[in-house]
Scaffold this motif. Structure first.
Motif, PDB file in Angstrom:
ATOM      1  N   MET A  70      33.700 -19.936  -2.259  1.00 47.67           N
ATOM      2  CA  MET A  70      34.452 -19.188  -1.242  1.00 47.67           C
ATOM      3  C   MET A  70      35.738 -19.933  -0.906  1.00 47.67           C
ATOM      4  O   MET A  70      35.692 -21.065  -0.440  1.00 47.67           O
ATOM      5  N   PRO A  71      36.922 -19.333  -1.148  1.00 45.46           N
ATOM      6  CA  PRO A  71      38.174 -19.989  -0.769  1.00 45.46           C
ATOM      7  C   PRO A  71      38.258 -20.187   0.747  1.00 45.46           C
ATOM      8  O   PRO A  71      37.945 -19.284   1.521  1.00 45.46           O
ATOM      9  N   PHE A  72      38.667 -21.368   1.157  1.00 42.90           N
ATOM     10  CA  PHE A  72      38.851 -21.689   2.578  1.00 42.90           C
ATOM     11  C   PHE A  72      40.219 -22.322   2.702  1.00 42.90           C
ATOM     12  O   PHE A  72      40.458 -23.427   2.209  1.00 42.90           O
ATOM     13  N   GLN A 116      31.903 -27.195   1.503  1.00 40.93           N
ATOM     14  CA  GLN A 116      32.718 -26.042   1.154  1.00 40.93           C
ATOM     15  C   GLN A 116      33.603 -26.338  -0.054  1.00 40.93           C
ATOM     16  O   GLN A 116      34.376 -27.287  -0.046  1.00 40.93           O
ATOM     17  N   GLU A 117      33.483 -25.533  -1.093  1.00 39.51           N
ATOM     18  CA  GLU A 117      34.379 -25.651  -2.235  1.00 39.51           C
ATOM     19  C   GLU A 117      35.615 -24.789  -2.008  1.00 39.51           C
ATOM     20  O   GLU A 117      35.604 -23.852  -1.216  1.00 39.51           O
ATOM     21  N   GLY A 118      36.659 -25.105  -2.722  1.00 42.41           N
ATOM     22  CA  GLY A 118      37.867 -24.289  -2.664  1.00 42.41           C
ATOM     23  C   GLY A 118      38.685 -24.485  -1.408  1.00 42.41           C
ATOM     24  O   GLY A 118      39.407 -23.567  -0.990  1.00 42.41           O
ATOM     25  N   VAL A 119      38.599 -25.674  -0.787  1.00 46.07           N
ATOM     26  CA  VAL A 119      39.386 -25.939   0.418  1.00 46.07           C
ATOM     27  C   VAL A 119      40.829 -26.275   0.024  1.00 46.07           C
ATOM     28  O   VAL A 119      41.074 -27.103  -0.847  1.00 46.07           O
ATOM     29  N   ARG A 120      41.775 -25.605   0.682  1.00 44.17           N
ATOM     30  CA  ARG A 120      43.176 -25.915   0.474  1.00 44.17           C
ATOM     31  C   ARG A 120      43.884 -25.949   1.821  1.00 44.17           C
ATOM     32  O   ARG A 120      43.547 -25.184   2.728  1.00 44.17           O
ATOM     33  N   ILE A 121      44.860 -26.841   1.942  1.00 42.49           N
ATOM     34  CA  ILE A 121      45.648 -26.939   3.169  1.00 42.49           C
ATOM     35  C   ILE A 121      47.110 -26.721   2.810  1.00 42.49           C
ATOM     36  O   ILE A 121      47.677 -27.450   1.983  1.00 42.49           O
ATOM     37  N   PHE A 122      47.712 -25.716   3.433  1.00 40.90           N
ATOM     38  CA  PHE A 122      49.136 -25.456   3.292  1.00 40.90           C
ATOM     39  C   PHE A 122      49.841 -25.958   4.548  1.00 40.90           C
ATOM     40  O   PHE A 122      49.473 -25.581   5.661  1.00 40.90           O
ATOM     41  N   PHE A 123      50.842 -26.792   4.362  1.00 38.32           N
ATOM     42  CA  PHE A 123      51.626 -27.297   5.491  1.00 38.32           C
ATOM     43  C   PHE A 123      53.046 -26.779   5.341  1.00 38.32           C
ATOM     44  O   PHE A 123      53.710 -27.008   4.330  1.00 38.32           O
ATOM     45  N   ASN A 179      28.506 -13.255   4.602  1.00 38.39           N
ATOM     46  CA  ASN A 179      28.985 -12.817   3.283  1.00 38.39           C
ATOM     47  C   ASN A 179      30.484 -12.535   3.267  1.00 38.39           C
ATOM     48  O   ASN A 179      30.951 -11.619   2.580  1.00 38.39           O
ATOM     49  N   ILE A 180      31.222 -13.306   4.068  1.00 40.26           N
ATOM     50  CA  ILE A 180      32.680 -13.212   4.042  1.00 40.26           C
ATOM     51  C   ILE A 180      33.185 -14.103   2.910  1.00 40.26           C
ATOM     52  O   ILE A 180      32.892 -15.301   2.870  1.00 40.26           O
ATOM     53  N   GLU A 181      33.932 -13.531   1.992  1.00 41.16           N
ATOM     54  CA  GLU A 181      34.265 -14.227   0.755  1.00 41.16           C
ATOM     55  C   GLU A 181      35.477 -15.142   0.872  1.00 41.16           C
ATOM     56  O   GLU A 181      35.576 -16.130   0.141  1.00 41.16           O
ATOM     57  N   ARG A 182      36.417 -14.835   1.752  1.00 46.03           N
ATOM     58  CA  ARG A 182      37.651 -15.628   1.837  1.00 46.03           C
ATOM     59  C   ARG A 182      38.035 -15.839   3.288  1.00 46.03           C
ATOM     60  O   ARG A 182      38.015 -14.897   4.082  1.00 46.03           O
ATOM     61  N   SER A 193      33.129 -22.095   8.353  1.00 40.95           N
ATOM     62  CA  SER A 193      32.694 -21.954   6.964  1.00 40.95           C
ATOM     63  C   SER A 193      31.247 -21.479   6.875  1.00 40.95           C
ATOM     64  O   SER A 193      30.921 -20.562   6.112  1.00 40.95           O
ATOM     65  N   ASP A 194      30.369 -22.085   7.685  1.00 39.68           N
ATOM     66  CA  ASP A 194      28.958 -21.686   7.677  1.00 39.68           C
ATOM     67  C   ASP A 194      28.788 -20.248   8.149  1.00 39.68           C
ATOM     68  O   ASP A 194      27.998 -19.480   7.588  1.00 39.68           O
ATOM     69  N   LEU A 195      29.519 -19.874   9.186  1.00 38.23           N
ATOM     70  CA  LEU A 195      29.412 -18.522   9.726  1.00 38.23           C
ATOM     71  C   LEU A 195      29.891 -17.487   8.711  1.00 38.23           C
ATOM     72  O   LEU A 195      29.261 -16.427   8.539  1.00 38.23           O
ATOM     73  N   ALA A 196      30.994 -17.794   8.036  1.00 29.68           N
ATOM     74  CA  ALA A 196      31.516 -16.859   7.037  1.00 29.68           C
ATOM     75  C   ALA A 196      30.526 -16.678   5.896  1.00 29.68           C
ATOM     76  O   ALA A 196      30.301 -15.561   5.424  1.00 29.68           O
ATOM     77  N   ARG A 197      29.925 -17.776   5.452  1.00 31.39           N
ATOM     78  CA  ARG A 197      28.947 -17.681   4.370  1.00 31.39           C
ATOM     79  C   ARG A 197      27.734 -16.870   4.804  1.00 31.39           C
ATOM     80  O   ARG A 197      27.211 -16.054   4.034  1.00 31.39           O
ATOM     81  N   ALA A 198      27.289 -17.056   6.031  1.00 27.81           N
ATOM     82  CA  ALA A 198      26.132 -16.313   6.535  1.00 27.81           C
ATOM     83  C   ALA A 198      26.437 -14.825   6.645  1.00 27.81           C
ATOM     84  O   ALA A 198      25.525 -13.990   6.534  1.00 27.81           O
TER      85      ALA A 198
END
Length: 280
Positions: free
Chosen positions: A1-3, A78-85, A48-51, A41-46
């Motif tokens: 799940m992208p975060f 959480q996989e797919g963690v990215r930070i945009f600044f 079934n929120i994908e992004r 992240s946990d809430l989104a996974r529970a």
């Protein structure tokens, strides 16, 4: 799940980035402290929120002391963690604030001092960002394109067509209303009166003659240009309502033809409002 975490200096375009990702299907949460990243992240996974995309900036300054620990916990779960600044030069940030007339989150009398203090405050977030975007020379549209490009997101556009009858009043929730009542009216042909613009015989009647074809081509060009300009301005959808007297013959035939001719813009008919259910 992208975060995705969006951060940066006030006035650098964080709202545009957040809105762009929300339009692309991300569940967006603004002003989320780092300590709550893992819970989000946990809430989104529970659910079934994908992004997911969250923003964290100077407004959460009272919670930034836990940044490093919160980030490490998030990466472990959480996989797919990215930070945009996002950032820009002080001169540009100052000009944007003067145009918006908003108050800086830090609230000092000197806006330039606020900008300098904010950059220092958010330095730890900038240090862990995998992508830093300088928006000094970017418009909102260009920033949206940069974000979607970095994430490989499709830049979908939706041209929504509806039909209606003027005798039942035009719709109010559209971007453009077209009047096609000057086209030949099948209502006056007894064999076509009970049919609709979905019928090929009705469509042939509507577009008979060179004048009708010329009128349609001008109409199609105007819709295409309007939709393309909306798309190029960063819009993800544009709605057009096509109207005739009763909303069953000419408007329907025109909308159906526009749907086919402008398929490259994602054109689709979402409603023939004044055709009774079950009739074609």
């Amino acid at each position: 799940m992208p975060f995705i975490v969006v951060s940066g200096l006030s006035g650098s375009g964080k709202s545009t980035a957040l809105r762009t990702l929300e339009d692309a299907g991300y569940f967006a949460t603004d002003n989320l402290p780092p300590e709550l990243w893992g819970a989000m992240s946990d809430l989104a996974r529970a659910r079934n929120i994908e992004r997911v995309v969250v923003s964290t900036d100077a407004r959460t300054r009272d919670f930034l002391a836990s940044l490093d620990a919160s980030f490490e916990r998030l990466k472990r779960r959480q996989e797919g963690v990215r930070i945009f600044f996002l950032e820009a030069t002080p001169e540009v940030l100052l000009r944007r604030y003067n145009l918006s007339r908003r108050t800086h989150p830090l609230g000092d009398p000197s806006l330039l001092l606020d900008i300098a203090r904010e950059a220092e405050l958010l330095a730890p977030l900038r240090a862990i960002a995998d992508t830093v975007i300088d928006t000094t020379a970017l418009s909102n549209t260009q920033l949206a394109e940069r974000i979607t490009g970095l994430l490989g997101l499709p830049q979908d556009f939706d041209l929504r067509l509806t039909t209606f009858g003027f005798k039942n009043t035009p719709p109010r929730d559209v971007d453009l209303v077209l009047d096609v009542r000057t086209l030949p009216n099948p209502y006056y042909d007894p064999e076509l009166r009970t049919k609709t613009g979905l019928n090929p015989d009705v469509a042939r009647y509507v577009f008979q003659g060179a004048e009708s074809e010329a009128f349609y081509e001008q109409l199609r060009g105007y819709v295409q240009t309007s939709a393309e300009r909306a798309r190029d301005a960063g819009r993800h959808a544009y709605s057009v309502a096509v109207g005739c007297t009763g909303g069953q013959h000419r408007s329907v035939a025109v909308a159906e033809r526009l749907k086919n001719d402008l398929a490259g813009l994602g054109a689709r008919v979402i409603d023939h409002r004044d055709i009774p259910v079950g009739e074609t």
